[in-house]
Write a protein that holds these residues in place. Sequence first.
Motif, PDB file in Angstrom:
ATOM      1  N   GLU A 179       0.848  -1.204   0.000  1.00 52.65           N
ATOM      2  CA  GLU A 179       0.000   0.000   0.000  1.00 52.65           C
ATOM      3  C   GLU A 179       0.879   1.249   0.000  1.00 52.65           C
ATOM      4  O   GLU A 179       0.625   2.205  -0.718  1.00 52.65           O
ATOM      5  N   GLU A 180       1.930   1.199   0.848  1.00 54.92           N
ATOM      6  CA  GLU A 180       2.839   2.340   0.938  1.00 54.92           C
ATOM      7  C   GLU A 180       3.563   2.547  -0.393  1.00 54.92           C
ATOM      8  O   GLU A 180       3.707   3.680  -0.859  1.00 54.92           O
ATOM      9  N   GLU A 181       4.006   1.439  -0.994  1.00 51.10           N
ATOM     10  CA  GLU A 181       4.707   1.540  -2.277  1.00 51.10           C
ATOM     11  C   GLU A 181       3.813   2.143  -3.354  1.00 51.10           C
ATOM     12  O   GLU A 181       4.264   2.879  -4.226  1.00 51.10           O
ATOM     13  N   LYS A 182       2.532   1.817  -3.281  1.00 50.18           N
ATOM     14  CA  LYS A 182       1.589   2.344  -4.267  1.00 50.18           C
ATOM     15  C   LYS A 182       1.481   3.867  -4.145  1.00 50.18           C
ATOM     16  O   LYS A 182       1.520   4.585  -5.145  1.00 50.18           O
ATOM     17  N   VAL A 183       1.385   4.361  -2.909  1.00 52.72           N
ATOM     18  CA  VAL A 183       1.284   5.809  -2.700  1.00 52.72           C
ATOM     19  C   VAL A 183       2.575   6.495  -3.157  1.00 52.72           C
ATOM     20  O   VAL A 183       2.539   7.545  -3.812  1.00 52.72           O
ATOM     21  N   VAL A 184       3.728   5.881  -2.838  1.00 56.61           N
ATOM     22  CA  VAL A 184       5.021   6.430  -3.270  1.00 56.61           C
ATOM     23  C   VAL A 184       5.054   6.551  -4.795  1.00 56.61           C
ATOM     24  O   VAL A 184       5.485   7.563  -5.352  1.00 56.61           O
ATOM     25  N   LYS A 185       4.551   5.528  -5.471  1.00 54.71           N
ATOM     26  CA  LYS A 185       4.526   5.526  -6.938  1.00 54.71           C
ATOM     27  C   LYS A 185       3.630   6.658  -7.459  1.00 54.71           C
ATOM     28  O   LYS A 185       4.021   7.402  -8.358  1.00 54.71           O
ATOM     29  N   TRP A 186       2.449   6.790  -6.874  1.00 53.46           N
ATOM     30  CA  TRP A 186       1.527   7.863  -7.291  1.00 53.46           C
ATOM     31  C   TRP A 186       2.184   9.230  -7.130  1.00 53.46           C
ATOM     32  O   TRP A 186       2.066  10.095  -7.991  1.00 53.46           O
ATOM     33  N   VAL A 187       2.856   9.435  -5.992  1.00 55.91           N
ATOM     34  CA  VAL A 187       3.471  10.738  -5.705  1.00 55.91           C
ATOM     35  C   VAL A 187       4.592  11.017  -6.707  1.00 55.91           C
ATOM     36  O   VAL A 187       4.692  12.111  -7.270  1.00 55.91           O
ATOM     37  N   LYS A 188       5.438   9.995  -6.965  1.00 57.62           N
ATOM     38  CA  LYS A 188       6.557  10.171  -7.901  1.00 57.62           C
ATOM     39  C   LYS A 188       6.056  10.458  -9.314  1.00 57.62           C
ATOM     40  O   LYS A 188       6.616  11.289 -10.023  1.00 57.62           O
ATOM     41  N   GLU A 189       4.999   9.767  -9.721  1.00 63.52           N
ATOM     42  CA  GLU A 189       4.446   9.961 -11.070  1.00 63.52           C
ATOM     43  C   GLU A 189       3.947  11.388 -11.274  1.00 63.52           C
ATOM     44  O   GLU A 189       3.837  11.857 -12.401  1.00 63.52           O
ATOM     45  N   ARG A 190       3.629  12.067 -10.155  1.00 57.86           N
ATOM     46  CA  ARG A 190       3.090  13.428 -10.242  1.00 57.86           C
ATOM     47  C   ARG A 190       4.144  14.468  -9.882  1.00 57.86           C
ATOM     48  O   ARG A 190       3.819  15.573  -9.480  1.00 57.86           O
ATOM     49  N   ASP A 191       5.414  14.085 -10.000  1.00 57.23           N
ATOM     50  CA  ASP A 191       6.520  14.998  -9.725  1.00 57.23           C
ATOM     51  C   ASP A 191       6.551  15.446  -8.265  1.00 57.23           C
ATOM     52  O   ASP A 191       7.049  16.514  -7.938  1.00 57.23           O
ATOM     53  N   GLY A 192       5.991  14.620  -7.369  1.00 60.68           N
ATOM     54  CA  GLY A 192       6.142  14.887  -5.938  1.00 60.68           C
ATOM     55  C   GLY A 192       7.490  14.362  -5.482  1.00 60.68           C
ATOM     56  O   GLY A 192       8.270  13.844  -6.288  1.00 60.68           O
TER      57      GLY A 192
END
Length: 208
Positions: free
Chosen positions: A165-178
């Motif tokens: 779950e944590e990895e998924k959020v990390v991926k979402w954030v990175k994909e959005r230039d976070g």
Amino acid sequence: MERVVVHGTLMDVFGVGVLLVGPRGVGKSETALELIRRGHRLVSDDAVIVECDDSYEYPVGRPPENLAGKMEIRLALAELYCPECGRVYTFSALKMKEGCDCGGDLKLRPIQDKIAVDVAELYGIRALRSRKGIGVVIKMIPGPHHPHHDPSMRPDEPVSSTPSEEEKVVKWVKERDGRVFHLDVVPGRDTATLIETVALQESLRRRR
Ligand SMILES: [Zn+2]
């Protein structure tokens, strides 16, 4: 739309959504409490519901209903004791391996001292936000001298298992230039100031 629940704490720091993740006992809630004291706002402590789809500028976090506005601060986690001589030590992975000064084996005993904090009651309603887009993820790591630091661990070994779950959020954030940062937590280090600095930097970066 996808939805996950992560073990972590979500704060609004200078308008930037900062998700703190890391192993239990690393100090996520204590850091959040210090940030609230400095005027930043809590979205959720301990568990965060995160939703995202392609149209989202950032993945959005909010508290589970039963946790909204609530924090649980653990005053102590565990201590080591020697069943043979009765000596008590503060928890340390190294001491646990070494054993008691008397030569006996040490055992771990949990301490349940904790306080429930109603954030709005203590700090006012403005200390809370109902939801926030996550622009920064901080992975808190028990650094050297942290009670949960394990000196026998090789540097290439993961510090904590990161659930999917944590990895998924990390991926979402990175994909959005976070941004995603690791942060060593060491007693005496001002973790809250470091997180404020990261958030300020990020809010500046976005305005450029
Ligand atoms: Zn002993």
